[in-house]
Design an enzyme around this catalytic site. Structure first.
Site, PDB file in Angstrom:
ATOM      1  N   HIS A   1       0.846  -1.192   0.000  1.00 42.31           N
ATOM      2  CA  HIS A   1       0.000   0.000   0.000  1.00 42.31           C
ATOM      3  C   HIS A   1       0.884   1.245   0.000  1.00 42.31           C
ATOM      4  O   HIS A   1       1.981   1.250   0.565  1.00 42.31           O
ATOM      5  CB  HIS A   1      -0.910   0.001   1.227  1.00 42.31           C
TER       6      HIS A   1
ATOM      7  N   GLU B   1      -3.418   2.564  -7.183  1.00 42.16           N
ATOM      8  CA  GLU B   1      -3.757   3.674  -6.307  1.00 42.16           C
ATOM      9  C   GLU B   1      -2.828   4.848  -6.609  1.00 42.16           C
ATOM     10  O   GLU B   1      -1.685   4.876  -6.165  1.00 42.16           O
ATOM     11  CB  GLU B   1      -3.684   3.276  -4.832  1.00 42.16           C
TER      12      GLU B   1
ATOM     13  N   GLY C   1      -6.521  10.600  -0.082  1.00 42.73           N
ATOM     14  CA  GLY C   1      -6.661  11.499   1.050  1.00 42.73           C
ATOM     15  C   GLY C   1      -6.513  12.968   0.700  1.00 42.73           C
ATOM     16  O   GLY C   1      -6.451  13.813   1.591  1.00 42.73           O
TER      17      GLY C   1
ATOM     18  N   SER D   1      -9.551   7.310  -4.147  1.00 49.78           N
ATOM     19  CA  SER D   1     -10.695   8.122  -3.701  1.00 49.78           C
ATOM     20  C   SER D   1     -11.953   7.859  -4.530  1.00 49.78           C
ATOM     21  O   SER D   1     -12.580   8.783  -5.048  1.00 49.78           O
ATOM     22  CB  SER D   1     -10.345   9.622  -3.743  1.00 49.78           C
TER      23      SER D   1
ATOM     24  N   GLY E   1     -11.224   3.330   0.450  1.00 51.26           N
ATOM     25  CA  GLY E   1     -10.645   3.797   1.701  1.00 51.26           C
ATOM     26  C   GLY E   1     -11.656   4.535   2.548  1.00 51.26           C
ATOM     27  O   GLY E   1     -12.500   3.947   3.211  1.00 51.26           O
ATOM     28  N   GLY E   2     -11.608   5.870   2.500  1.00 55.53           N
ATOM     29  CA  GLY E   2     -12.449   6.698   3.358  1.00 55.53           C
ATOM     30  C   GLY E   2     -13.932   6.426   3.208  1.00 55.53           C
ATOM     31  O   GLY E   2     -14.677   6.439   4.196  1.00 55.53           O
TER      32      GLY E   2
END
Length: 213
Positions: free
Chosen positions: A58, A130, A136, A168, A189-190
């Site tokens: 990652h 990614e 982020g 994202s 992710g988020g």
């Protein structure tokens, strides 16, 4: 679908996910199978908690923990040899994209991780693209930018290896991204921390899958 949880929560997740269609994964794993490596979590330990997947390489491991291509290659091999499916993460930084090095970076990262794997090993691999600059930051690659990077990855892998987009992805852009020909899914992710957003992305994935059929 799989949930990749932090190590302290694997036991709780195993209990909650048992009997469901959701698989369990870990956010990292050791490159070592055994030995005196205090604080490391081996693939064998992860399997004891029912893990089927492990994230490898990652961007935050590469950046914050200074994991190089060789370390990530060893983790990838260790995961496969131990019966886990590694989710191999690759991607470029903002500086690398600005210099036009995206294809070179992706090819290098893939070549290092895949060079010692057999065709059978490759069939047990998942790759996640990614873009580091889109994690982020609120920035997201356009579907065309993401597809271009996925196409580069696709050319480097002979097998029909699943390639996920991990920059994202949100409900607002999920369907457009997942409709691209070489984007097979998302590494969320988020948005995975908000149940409604995560469910919306899953539904976008189902819609995109029906469009591809």
């Amino acid at each position: 679908m799989a949930i990749c949880a932090p190590h302290p929560f694997l036991m709780l997740c195993e209990a909650r996910l048992t009997g469901t269609a959701i698989k369990l994964g870990a956010q990292d794993m050791s490159e070592h199978s055994a030995g005196a490596h205090t604080g490391e979590v081996s693939a064998a330990m992860l399997k004891e908690f029912g893990c089927a997947y492990a994230l490898v390489g990652h961007s935050e491991r590469r950046t914050c923990h200074h994991e190089d291509d060789q370390t990530i290659a060893r983790k990838t091999r260790q995961a496969i040899q131990s019966g886990l499916t590694p989710i191999l993460c690759v991607g470029e930084t903002a500086e690398q994209r600005a210099s036009g090095s995206t294809e070179e970076v992706l090819t290098r990262q893939l070549r290092s991780a895949l060079q010692s794997l057999s065709p059978e090993d490759l069939s047990r691999l998942v790759i996640a693209y990614e873009p580091v600059w889109a994690i982020g930051t609120g920035l997201t690659a356009t579907p065309e930018m993401a597809q271009q990077a996925h196409a580069v990855i696709r050319e480097s892998v002979v097998q029909r290896t699943p390639i996920l987009y991990g920059g994202s992805m949100k409900p607002e852009n999920a369907l457009e991204l997942l409709s691209m020909p070489d984007i097979d899914g998302g590494l969320i992710g988020g948005a995975s921390l908000k149940a409604d957003d995560f469910i919306a992305i899953l539904r976008a994935g189902q819609t995109a899958a029906s469009m591809h059929q």
